[in-house]
Motif scaffolding. Structure first.
Motif: not given
Lengths: 202, 248
Positions: A37, A40-41, A44, A79-80, A83, B118, B120-121, B233
């Motif tokens: 994840l 990927r950020y 992108n 996770k948050t 990120f 899936e 939602f962050v 996202q």
């Protein structure tokens, strides 16, 4: 080969890093759970594979240090939090490379607070090489004693068992001498000193 | 000079937790009034932080090398399947699609709830605190997931953009979708620091509320803007799924 892979809840991860137990397994779990994840950020947003790997390492180091310093106690999910760290560190890296996007100005405003910001983490990233050099200058014996004592939380007795010193007192004296030397060296590098200090007081 | 050295030894013992209680208390008392001594302590703490940071960096680098091998070999395995096997699999998949296509498609249809979960962050309150040094009551309640309390704050005479965002999020979390949409719309269509956050959560509110066309439109806008905060996202995969839900 495909042995069982440990899983950890957020609370367990925090506890592992706080108490310095099963940290390798906890780290491996975080790679399996978050690397895709987060990378990927970076992909992108103008990054390449190497950028994604570098930034993820920075995120892991920053996260572990923040947990150890009691600066992250699970107010949001890991996770948050990761990120957000990943995003901020990467945006700062873009800025540093002079490829800042329009979004950046807004980002600056959003992050204008006294906490340990990605800015300071990034400066620390730049100072990483300085730190490596500085620790290497201590010499192997000092490096080993300080790492065993302050990073691995080993007792003097345990350290004595791994190093060729006569008794615990000799190890203790050597450790104090090494720490003073390190203190002196760090104090001369203002940027590094400031960034490391940021981790201390939560 | 001697005193400096003596202090330093005392402070190291203090840092290492090796001072007897009486000495520890006496030192802590001195620290309250002696600025130079406090600075000396901070310097030593920074030095220990340096060694800890170095240790962590080394540990992460070591695990990183291991994990990159593991994660890359996983990807490599996927790509190293021989051509013959791939063609065989493609043929098998085509046959499968021909035989049970429409029915399977129907059975496997996406649910908006699943896609919402899936994608939602959660909003990181502590990470984007804005200019206020202290955490507001609304932020505090949101962090504790006390959505009722957050919603209760609507009565406040003045709401900052961030407060409105958190109220919208609380409505979203408690499935009061009309109200969530209304809060996010106000923020998304006006100039404020949380406009992009509001756009993202508005698109998710539409999705949860099965307003697929609106969700898709907004998600495509976010995905088309690489500098949007939530650009990453909304992957092509997510957009494709929303398109499917929208029947496009």
């Amino acid at each position: 080969m495909a042995g069982t892979k440990e899983t950890f809840s957020d609370a367990e991860l925090i506890s592992c890093f706080m108490n310095n137990t099963r940290t390798d397994a906890a780290l491996r779990f975080m790679y399996r759970d978050h690397f895709d994840l987060l990378s990927r950020y970076v992909f992108n947003n103008s990054g390449n594979e190497q950028d994604a790997e570098d930034i993820f390492q920075e995120v892991m180091v920053a996260f572990i240090n923040l947990v150890k310093a009691g600066r992250f106690r699970g107010e949001s999910s890991i996770k948050t939090f990761l990120f957000s760290l990943n995003k901020n560190i990467w945006l700062n890296e873009l800025k540093r490379r002079g490829r800042a996007v329009a979004r950046e100005e807004k980002y600056e405003r959003l992050n204008d607070h006294k906490e340990l910001t990605a800015d300071s983490i990034m400066e620390l990233r730049q100072a990483k090489n300085d730190l490596m050099k500085l620790i290497d200058e201590l010499g192997e014996a000092c490096k080993k004693i300080l790492l065993l004592y302050y990073f691995e939380n080993r007792s003097m007795k345990e350290i004595l068992a791994t190093l060729p010193y006569e008794n615990e007192q000799v190890v203790r004296n050597k450790k104090s001498k090494c720490l003073k030397k390190l203190e002196m060296n760090v104090s001369t590098n203002k940027a590094l000193y400031r960034q490391l200090k940021n981790y201390l007081h939560g | 000079m001697d005193e400096l050295l003596q202090n330093e030894n005392l402070l190291i013992s203090y840092l290492d937790g090796e001072l007897p209680e009486a000495q520890k208390e006496a030192l802590e008392k001195r620290l309250q009034t002696d600025k130079a001594l406090r600075e000396q302590l901070t310097n030593l703490q920074v030095a220990t932080q340096a060694i800890k940071h170095f240790g962590t960096t080394q540990q992460v680098a070591f695990v990183h090398a291991q994990m990159m091998q593991e994660l890359k070999s996983k990807k490599a395995k996927v790509f190293s399947i021989s051509k013959t096997v791939r063609y065989t699999m493609a043929v098998a998949a085509s046959i499968l699609i021909l035989f049970i296509g429409a029915r399977v498609f129907e059975a496997l249809q996406l649910s908006p709830q699943k896609l919402y979960a899936e994608s939602f962050v959660d909003f990181n309150v502590s990470g984007t605190r804005g200019k206020e040094a202290t955490i507001s009551e609304i932020e505090n309640s949101y962090q504790k997931k006390d959505y009722k309390a957050v919603i209760g704050a609507i009565r406040s005479t003045h709401l900052y953009a961030k407060d409105s965002l958190l109220i919208g999020l609380s409505y979203l979390q408690t499935d009061h979708l009309d109200k969530a949409i209304s809060f996010f719309q106000k923020l998304a269509f006006s100039e404020n620091d949380f406009q992009q956050d509001a756009e993202y959560y508005l698109s998710l509110s539409y999705l949860k509320d099965k307003k697929y066309d609106s969700a898709l439109q907004l998600m495509q806008k976010i995905a088309a803007n690489p500098s949007h905060l939530y650009h990453a996202q909304l992957s092509e995969d997510v957009l494709a799924k929303v398109k499917k839900l929208a029947g496009k």
